[in-house]
Design a protein around this motif. Structure first.
Motif, PDB file in Angstrom:
ATOM      1  N   ALA A  55       1.990 -12.573   4.301  1.00  0.00           N
ATOM      2  CA  ALA A  55       1.517 -12.529   2.917  1.00  0.00           C
ATOM      3  C   ALA A  55       0.039 -12.194   2.828  1.00  0.00           C
ATOM      4  N   HIS A  56      -0.730 -12.553   3.881  1.00  0.00           N
ATOM      5  CA  HIS A  56      -2.168 -12.322   3.837  1.00  0.00           C
ATOM      6  C   HIS A  56      -2.603 -11.172   4.741  1.00  0.00           C
ATOM      7  N   ALA A  57      -1.628 -10.366   5.197  1.00  0.00           N
ATOM      8  CA  ALA A  57      -1.954  -9.228   6.053  1.00  0.00           C
ATOM      9  C   ALA A  57      -2.277  -8.010   5.207  1.00  0.00           C
ATOM     10  N   ASP A  58      -3.081  -7.101   5.797  1.00  0.00           N
ATOM     11  CA  ASP A  58      -3.353  -5.834   5.126  1.00  0.00           C
ATOM     12  C   ASP A  58      -2.052  -5.046   4.993  1.00  0.00           C
ATOM     13  N   VAL A  59      -1.942  -4.279   3.923  1.00  0.00           N
ATOM     14  CA  VAL A  59      -0.799  -3.378   3.768  1.00  0.00           C
ATOM     15  C   VAL A  59      -1.170  -2.058   4.426  1.00  0.00           C
ATOM     16  N   THR A  60      -0.349  -1.623   5.383  1.00  0.00           N
ATOM     17  CA  THR A  60      -0.656  -0.393   6.125  1.00  0.00           C
ATOM     18  C   THR A  60       0.477   0.622   5.994  1.00  0.00           C
ATOM     19  N   LYS A  65       0.026   7.501  -4.513  1.00  0.00           N
ATOM     20  CA  LYS A  65       1.045   7.315  -5.555  1.00  0.00           C
ATOM     21  C   LYS A  65       2.140   6.368  -5.077  1.00  0.00           C
ATOM     22  N   LYS A  66       2.494   6.481  -3.811  1.00  0.00           N
ATOM     23  CA  LYS A  66       3.554   5.646  -3.233  1.00  0.00           C
ATOM     24  C   LYS A  66       3.212   4.164  -3.333  1.00  0.00           C
ATOM     25  N   PHE A  67       1.908   3.842  -3.134  1.00  0.00           N
ATOM     26  CA  PHE A  67       1.490   2.441  -3.139  1.00  0.00           C
ATOM     27  C   PHE A  67       0.706   2.053  -4.397  1.00  0.00           C
ATOM     28  N   ASN A  68       0.660   2.985  -5.372  1.00  0.00           N
ATOM     29  CA  ASN A  68      -0.025   2.711  -6.639  1.00  0.00           C
ATOM     30  C   ASN A  68      -1.489   2.301  -6.418  1.00  0.00           C
ATOM     31  N   VAL A  69      -2.152   3.028  -5.511  1.00  0.00           N
ATOM     32  CA  VAL A  69      -3.564   2.793  -5.191  1.00  0.00           C
ATOM     33  C   VAL A  69      -4.280   4.139  -5.284  1.00  0.00           C
ATOM     34  N   SER A 110     -12.039   4.778   1.088  1.00  0.00           N
ATOM     35  CA  SER A 110     -13.056   3.748   1.306  1.00  0.00           C
ATOM     36  C   SER A 110     -12.606   2.733   2.354  1.00  0.00           C
ATOM     37  N   LEU A 111     -11.338   2.311   2.295  1.00  0.00           N
ATOM     38  CA  LEU A 111     -10.810   1.321   3.239  1.00  0.00           C
ATOM     39  C   LEU A 111     -10.744   1.859   4.668  1.00  0.00           C
ATOM     40  N   ASN A 112     -10.610   3.186   4.795  1.00  0.00           N
ATOM     41  CA  ASN A 112     -10.428   3.786   6.118  1.00  0.00           C
ATOM     42  C   ASN A 112     -11.607   4.648   6.565  1.00  0.00           C
ATOM     43  N   ASN A 113     -12.727   4.549   5.814  1.00  0.00           N
ATOM     44  CA  ASN A 113     -13.938   5.320   6.140  1.00  0.00           C
ATOM     45  C   ASN A 113     -13.648   6.821   6.278  1.00  0.00           C
ATOM     46  N   LEU A 114     -12.862   7.335   5.342  1.00  0.00           N
ATOM     47  CA  LEU A 114     -12.514   8.755   5.361  1.00  0.00           C
ATOM     48  C   LEU A 114     -13.404   9.532   4.399  1.00  0.00           C
ATOM     49  N   LYS A 115     -13.718  10.763   4.771  1.00  0.00           N
ATOM     50  CA  LYS A 115     -14.450  11.646   3.874  1.00  0.00           C
ATOM     51  C   LYS A 115     -13.447  12.469   3.071  1.00  0.00           C
ATOM     52  N   GLY A 156       0.981   9.991  12.699  1.00  0.00           N
ATOM     53  CA  GLY A 156       0.991   8.839  13.599  1.00  0.00           C
ATOM     54  C   GLY A 156      -0.160   7.879  13.364  1.00  0.00           C
ATOM     55  N   HIS A 157      -1.191   8.335  12.624  1.00  0.00           N
ATOM     56  CA  HIS A 157      -2.340   7.467  12.343  1.00  0.00           C
ATOM     57  C   HIS A 157      -1.947   6.426  11.286  1.00  0.00           C
ATOM     58  N   THR A 158      -2.410   5.197  11.453  1.00  0.00           N
ATOM     59  CA  THR A 158      -2.094   4.121  10.506  1.00  0.00           C
ATOM     60  C   THR A 158      -3.236   3.929   9.517  1.00  0.00           C
ATOM     61  N   LEU A 159      -2.910   4.032   8.242  1.00  0.00           N
ATOM     62  CA  LEU A 159      -3.896   3.838   7.178  1.00  0.00           C
ATOM     63  C   LEU A 159      -3.779   2.440   6.583  1.00  0.00           C
ATOM     64  N   ILE A 160      -4.915   1.852   6.249  1.00  0.00           N
ATOM     65  CA  ILE A 160      -4.901   0.629   5.440  1.00  0.00           C
ATOM     66  C   ILE A 160      -4.843   1.091   3.982  1.00  0.00           C
ATOM     67  N   VAL A 161      -3.804   0.692   3.262  1.00  0.00           N
ATOM     68  CA  VAL A 161      -3.684   1.128   1.872  1.00  0.00           C
ATOM     69  C   VAL A 161      -4.051   0.019   0.885  1.00  0.00           C
ATOM     70  N   LYS A 162      -3.941  -1.235   1.345  1.00  0.00           N
ATOM     71  CA  LYS A 162      -4.377  -2.363   0.513  1.00  0.00           C
ATOM     72  C   LYS A 162      -4.955  -3.437   1.417  1.00  0.00           C
ATOM     73  N   LYS A 163      -6.124  -3.917   1.052  1.00  0.00           N
ATOM     74  CA  LYS A 163      -6.786  -4.952   1.842  1.00  0.00           C
ATOM     75  C   LYS A 163      -6.238  -6.317   1.456  1.00  0.00           C
ATOM     76  N   ALA A 164      -6.019  -7.162   2.460  1.00  0.00           N
ATOM     77  CA  ALA A 164      -5.525  -8.512   2.187  1.00  0.00           C
ATOM     78  C   ALA A 164      -6.546  -9.278   1.357  1.00  0.00           C
ATOM     79  N   GLY A 165      -6.059 -10.091   0.483  1.00  0.00           N
ATOM     80  CA  GLY A 165      -6.943 -10.891  -0.360  1.00  0.00           C
ATOM     81  C   GLY A 165      -6.156 -12.011  -0.994  1.00  0.00           C
ATOM     82  N   PRO A 166      -6.805 -12.883  -1.728  1.00  0.00           N
ATOM     83  CA  PRO A 166      -6.085 -13.985  -2.369  1.00  0.00           C
ATOM     84  C   PRO A 166      -5.087 -13.460  -3.391  1.00  0.00           C
TER      85      PRO A 166
END
Length: 294
Positions: free
Chosen positions: A31-36, A50-54, A61-66, A74-84
């Motif tokens: 429940a408190h893990a990042d969504v990847t 669009k798939k993750f509504n983000v 910004s989460l993945n330091n991408l330009k 094969g690369h794993t992206l963080i799409v949502k940061k864990a939070g309360p």
């Protein structure tokens, strides 16, 4: 026998306790893990967003991408940061203050928690994001409605069949006073939304809706007509869509969701004040023409 059974029971209870504890620990971690998301062939940043509504900007910004960065298979992206997931309201806090604190839109925060007003109580728990199953259901319903709206087969159906088809797609959507979205909708916004899907524009409130359309009495109601009631006020304050056989569908403050009820139910029977017709079928148009010509 009893002496042997008791230790076995204790061991079994201990096993069950350990299993439950392990499940809770796993669930808590999840429940408190990042969504990847793992990039697949053909994926684009806009498609993933669009798939993750983000927003794509947030993913970058989460993945330091330009902006010029390309996605690698094969690369794993963080799409949502864990939070309360929830927040307990403190004395003196407002919706706007809490929304700003967690970088959430105040209206969205109210929608997620089905709040009718801005007033909060100390100790009240707020969801900071929609439950995944609710968010998924919302996205799926919006896509389904969009697909149906664009279907040529549906376009060939008569207006009455289409209005009932769309009306039933909203069953179990939560009721919310003043709400106008799939996260929560009130009675007049619900019928307005359904009618808009078949190309008919009607006012926002039940009071104004009752002033338009053709007057229809109880015995002459037809599928797709709007049925009106006086509930909490002296003016028309509740509305639904007639389904036939004395049944109507509405966003119910009593049932807390979009549901089907009977006009014969004592509560609605006593409060029914009339129907209004906005859908005119071909037969009725022909009769009107004949009367005008005669």
């Amino acid at each position: 026998m009893k002496g042997k059974k008791q230790p076995d029971d204790r061991r079994n209870n201990m096993k069950r306790f350990c299993l439950v504890a392990a499940i809770l620990l796993i669930f808590s971690a999840y429940a408190h893990a990042d969504v990847t998301y793992k990039i697949k062939k053909g994926d684009t940043l806009s498609g993933v967003s669009k798939k993750f509504n983000v927003s794509a900007k947030e993913i970058r910004s989460l993945n330091n991408l330009k902006k010029s960065s390309k996605l690698k298979i094969g690369h794993t992206l963080i799409v949502k940061k864990a939070g309360p997931k929830t927040y307990t309201v403190k004395k003196g806090e407002s919706i706007n203050r809490i929304a700003k604190k967690f970088n959430i839109d105040a209206k969205e925060l109210k929608d997620i928690n089905l709040l009718d007003s801005d007033s909060l109580k100390p100790g009240q728990k707020l969801l900071l994001e929609a439950e995944p199953e609710i968010e998924t259901a919302k996205i799926n319903l919006e896509k389904e409605i969009e697909n149906i709206s664009e279907s040529e087969e549906i376009a060939q159906m008569n207006a009455k069949d289409r209005v009932i088809l769309f009306a039933k797609k909203f069953i179990n959507i939560p009721y919310k006073f003043g709400g106008n979205s799939i996260m929560g909708i009130d009675c007049s916004a619900y019928v307005q939304r359904v009618y808009s899907l078949i190309g008919i524009t009607i006012p926002r409130s039940a009071r104004l809706q009752f002033k338009e359309g053709k007057i229809v009495d109880r015995d002459s109601l037809s599928i797709g007509d709007l049925v009106f009631f006086r509930t909490y006020a002296s003016f028309p304050s509740h509305v639904g869509i007639y389904l036939g056989n004395d049944l109507f569908i509405h966003s119910s403050s009593k049932g807390k969701k979009v549901s089907i009820d009977s006009l014969k139910t004592p509560y609605y029977f006593k409060r029914f004040i009339g129907g209004k017709r906005f859908i005119i079928d071909n037969a009725e148009i022909e009769i009107t023409k004949q009367l005008q010509e005669g």
